[in-house]
Each structure stands twice: as structure tokens, then as C-alpha cells.
Design a protein around this motif. Structure first.
Motif, PDB file in Angstrom:
ATOM      1  N   ALA A   1     -32.034 -42.638  17.626  1.00 48.56           N
ATOM      2  CA  ALA A   1     -31.917 -41.834  16.405  1.00 48.56           C
ATOM      3  C   ALA A   1     -32.275 -42.659  15.174  1.00 48.56           C
ATOM      4  N   LEU A   2     -31.777 -43.885  15.120  1.00 47.31           N
ATOM      5  CA  LEU A   2     -32.127 -44.773  14.002  1.00 47.31           C
ATOM      6  C   LEU A   2     -33.626 -44.998  13.934  1.00 47.31           C
ATOM      7  N   TYR A   3     -34.204 -45.258  15.070  1.00 45.65           N
ATOM      8  CA  TYR A   3     -35.637 -45.549  15.120  1.00 45.65           C
ATOM      9  C   TYR A   3     -36.469 -44.336  14.699  1.00 45.65           C
TER      10      TYR A   3
ATOM     11  N   VAL B   1     -35.566 -41.802  12.776  1.00 46.01           N
ATOM     12  CA  VAL B   1     -35.414 -41.591  11.334  1.00 46.01           C
ATOM     13  C   VAL B   1     -36.251 -42.601  10.561  1.00 46.01           C
ATOM     14  N   LEU B   2     -36.225 -43.849  11.006  1.00 47.51           N
ATOM     15  CA  LEU B   2     -37.000 -44.889  10.329  1.00 47.51           C
ATOM     16  C   LEU B   2     -38.497 -44.594  10.364  1.00 47.51           C
ATOM     17  N   ILE B   3     -38.984 -44.121  11.512  1.00 45.93           N
ATOM     18  CA  ILE B   3     -40.401 -43.754  11.609  1.00 45.93           C
ATOM     19  C   ILE B   3     -40.727 -42.640  10.619  1.00 45.93           C
ATOM     20  N   GLY B   4     -39.842 -41.645  10.523  1.00 45.77           N
ATOM     21  CA  GLY B   4     -40.073 -40.556   9.573  1.00 45.77           C
ATOM     22  C   GLY B   4     -40.113 -41.045   8.138  1.00 45.77           C
ATOM     23  N   LEU B   5     -39.211 -41.958   7.785  1.00 45.92           N
ATOM     24  CA  LEU B   5     -39.185 -42.479   6.421  1.00 45.92           C
ATOM     25  C   LEU B   5     -40.435 -43.312   6.116  1.00 45.92           C
ATOM     26  N   VAL B   6     -40.847 -44.124   7.084  1.00 46.14           N
ATOM     27  CA  VAL B   6     -42.053 -44.939   6.877  1.00 46.14           C
ATOM     28  C   VAL B   6     -43.278 -44.045   6.737  1.00 46.14           C
ATOM     29  N   ALA B   7     -43.378 -43.040   7.620  1.00 44.62           N
ATOM     30  CA  ALA B   7     -44.519 -42.121   7.544  1.00 44.62           C
ATOM     31  C   ALA B   7     -44.521 -41.360   6.225  1.00 44.62           C
TER      32      ALA B   7
ATOM     33  N   VAL C   1     -28.308 -35.985   9.882  1.00 46.59           N
ATOM     34  CA  VAL C   1     -29.429 -35.923  10.827  1.00 46.59           C
ATOM     35  C   VAL C   1     -29.307 -37.044  11.854  1.00 46.59           C
ATOM     36  N   LEU C   2     -29.023 -38.232  11.363  1.00 42.08           N
ATOM     37  CA  LEU C   2     -28.894 -39.399  12.240  1.00 42.08           C
ATOM     38  C   LEU C   2     -27.753 -39.220  13.241  1.00 42.08           C
ATOM     39  N   VAL C   3     -26.573 -38.815  12.751  1.00 44.15           N
ATOM     40  CA  VAL C   3     -25.392 -38.676  13.614  1.00 44.15           C
ATOM     41  C   VAL C   3     -25.590 -37.562  14.634  1.00 44.15           C
TER      42      VAL C   3
ATOM     43  N   SER D   1     -39.961 -35.190  17.398  1.00 40.29           N
ATOM     44  CA  SER D   1     -40.728 -34.515  16.348  1.00 40.29           C
ATOM     45  C   SER D   1     -39.812 -33.873  15.320  1.00 40.29           C
ATOM     46  N   VAL D   2     -38.723 -33.281  15.779  1.00 41.71           N
ATOM     47  CA  VAL D   2     -37.777 -32.633  14.863  1.00 41.71           C
ATOM     48  C   VAL D   2     -37.110 -33.666  13.963  1.00 41.71           C
ATOM     49  N   VAL D   3     -36.645 -34.770  14.569  1.00 43.59           N
ATOM     50  CA  VAL D   3     -35.960 -35.811  13.781  1.00 43.59           C
ATOM     51  C   VAL D   3     -36.918 -36.411  12.753  1.00 43.59           C
ATOM     52  N   ILE D   4     -38.131 -36.705  13.183  1.00 47.73           N
ATOM     53  CA  ILE D   4     -39.112 -37.307  12.272  1.00 47.73           C
ATOM     54  C   ILE D   4     -39.450 -36.348  11.138  1.00 47.73           C
ATOM     55  N   THR D   5     -39.634 -35.069  11.469  1.00 54.73           N
ATOM     56  CA  THR D   5     -39.948 -34.077  10.438  1.00 54.73           C
ATOM     57  C   THR D   5     -38.805 -33.960   9.426  1.00 54.73           C
ATOM     58  N   LEU D   6     -37.576 -33.957   9.910  1.00 51.79           N
ATOM     59  CA  LEU D   6     -36.431 -33.858   9.006  1.00 51.79           C
ATOM     60  C   LEU D   6     -36.300 -35.098   8.135  1.00 51.79           C
TER      61      LEU D   6
END
Length: 248
Positions: A159-161, A163-169, A66-68, A46-51
Motif C-alpha cells: 500500500a505504501l509503495y 501510494v508513493l508511485i501515484g504521488l511520484v507520477a 487510502v493507505l490504511v 490501479s485504483v490506489v495509484i489513481t486515488l
């Protein structure tokens, strides 16, 4: 229950977004991702996706960092879980003593024996599943160096996945960050379930193929075995009949 989860996610979003432009968000993210490796109630996805949603909307925080940091924290948490499993086992961990927890541990034990690498990678996407797998790997003595390598790969892909979900959302619902975050988290959980189902299906097919090969090998006569057996021939039978007639 749904209302409580929604309230929690909303409060989490407010807190994360308040820190998004601050340098403190990076150690906070590392702490979330690390603790989530051995204590699943902390929702690091949730934190990664929100960021990722915040970075897409405002440019803060730095998405590469964020990713690293998310990957580094996830890897660290996995190593802690492995060490806990190796040191104290899974029986002393409260949430793994429940019915669901014991089933997860038994599932993890069998899966590690059958398909360790694939299972460690897939389990990273299932919150309680990854804790059960990582602690069980330590408890059953799964090779440490191999675990470190596989969990490192799993942390990076996770982590990649995320972040990608957050960007798509964010692209779909950029004007509603809370809804984007909720949908992103749901997508992450569903993806973990799908990955697990795929891995289970592949393992069942592999076991079926191995069983078929073993059955075929067991049914094949050993070389030279047939040549050692006495074979009745027509000439042998006729010779026996002649001997009987002479005796009479």
C-alpha cells in the motif's frame, strides 16, 4: 489489446475519480483490494495509484485513509486466498489450471519451502503471483499465524509503495492524470518483476552456499577415523624382513 487495456484504464479512472470526493470511495477501495487478493483481474494497484494522483491534485480522498484501507483490503484478500487454497487446493481454480497458472503454483510451492517469508513479501507485488503464492501456502499447510504476519507486512509495504508511485507520477504528470496512472501501474508491475528476480537470485546464491558447506562437511574426515587405520612404518617392515631371513 493495447487499445482495450487503455480503454479499460480510462473508464476505471473516470469511475474512480467520480467517487474520489465521496465517502463511498473507501468501501469501494476495500472491495477492490480484497477481491484482488484472490482474483487478479481486479487491478487494485490501479485504483490506489489513481486515488493517490487525485489526492495529490485536489486533496480528495484522504491519502492516509487510502493507505490504511488499501492495506486492510489487501490483507483480507490474502487470507481469503490462503483459506481457499487450504479448503479446495489450487487444482479447482480455473485460472490456476492453465499452463501459466500451473507454472506459477509450482514456482510458489518451491519458493515457499526455500524462503517463505521473503517470498510472501515479494509476491505481493506480482498480481497473479501473489494469488498463486497465497493459495499454495494454504494448500501445502504453511503455518497460518506465520502467514498472517508476513502477509500483513506485505500488505502495508504494498500500500505504501502504490501510494508513493501515484504521488511520484502525479508530480511528473499532474496535468495528465490518465497518463500518470498508466505510468504508475507500469512502474508497479516492473517493480514486482524486479523484486521477484532479486529474490530468486538471492535464493540461488543461498542454495549454492549451503551446497558448498554440505560438500565441505562431507569431505572432512571424521575425528579419530585416521587413528583407527593401520599405518605401515619402516620399523614394522624391517621386522618382517628379519623374520623371513630367520625362517630361511
Amino acid at each position: 489489446m493495447i487499445e482495450a487495456v487503455s480503454t479499460f484504464l480510462e473508464n476505471l479512472e473516470i469511475w474512480v475519480l467520480a467517487l474520489a470526493a465521496s465517502a463511498w470511495i473507501y468501501p469501494a477501495l476495500y472491495a477492490f483490494a480484497t477481491i484482488d487478493g484472490f482474483f487478479p483481474p481486479i487491478p487494485s494497484e490501479s485504483v490506489v495509484i489513481t486515488l493517490a494522483v487525485a489526492a495529490s491534485a485536489s486533496g480528495n480522498p484522504n491519502l492516509v485513509l487510502v493507505l490504511v484501507i488499501a492495506a486492510a483490503g489487501a490483507w483480507t484478500g490474502d487470507q481469503i486466498a490462503y483459506s481457499l487454497g487450504r479448503g479446495i487446493g489450487t487444482e479447482r481454480i480455473r485460472f490456476l489450471r492453465s499452463v501459466r497458472g500451473r507454472k506459477a503454483v509450482a514456482w510458489a510451492d518451491q519458493a515457499l519451502k526455500a524462503r517463505g517469508a521473503a517470498f510472501i513479501l515479494a509476491a505481493r507485488y506480482v498480481p497473479i503471483g501473489r494469488v498463486a503464492v497465497n493459495m499454495t501456502a494454504g494448500a501445502v499447510g504453511y503455518p497460518r499465524r506465520r502467514f498472517m504476519a508476513y502477509s500483513g507486512l506485505a500488505a502495508v509495504t504494498w500500500a505504501l509503495y502504490s501510494v508513493l508511485i501515484g504521488l511520484v507520477a502525479a508530480q511528473w504528470l499532474g496535468h495528465q492524470p490518465l497518463l500518470a496512472m498508466v505510468i504508475g501501474v507500469v512502474m508497479g508491475v516492473l517493480s514486482g518483476v524486479i523484486v521477484d528476480r532479486i529474490m530468486n537470485s538471492m535464493a540461488r546464491r543461498r542454495r549454492a552456499r549451503e551446497a558448498a558447506r554440505e560438500a565441505a562437511a562431507g569431505a572432512t574426515p571424521i575425528h579419530g577415523e585416521a587413528a583407527d587405520r593401520p599405518v605401515a612404518t619402516s620399523s614394522g617392515v624391517e621386522g618382517d624382513q628379519d623374520a623371513v631371513r630367520r625362517a630361511s
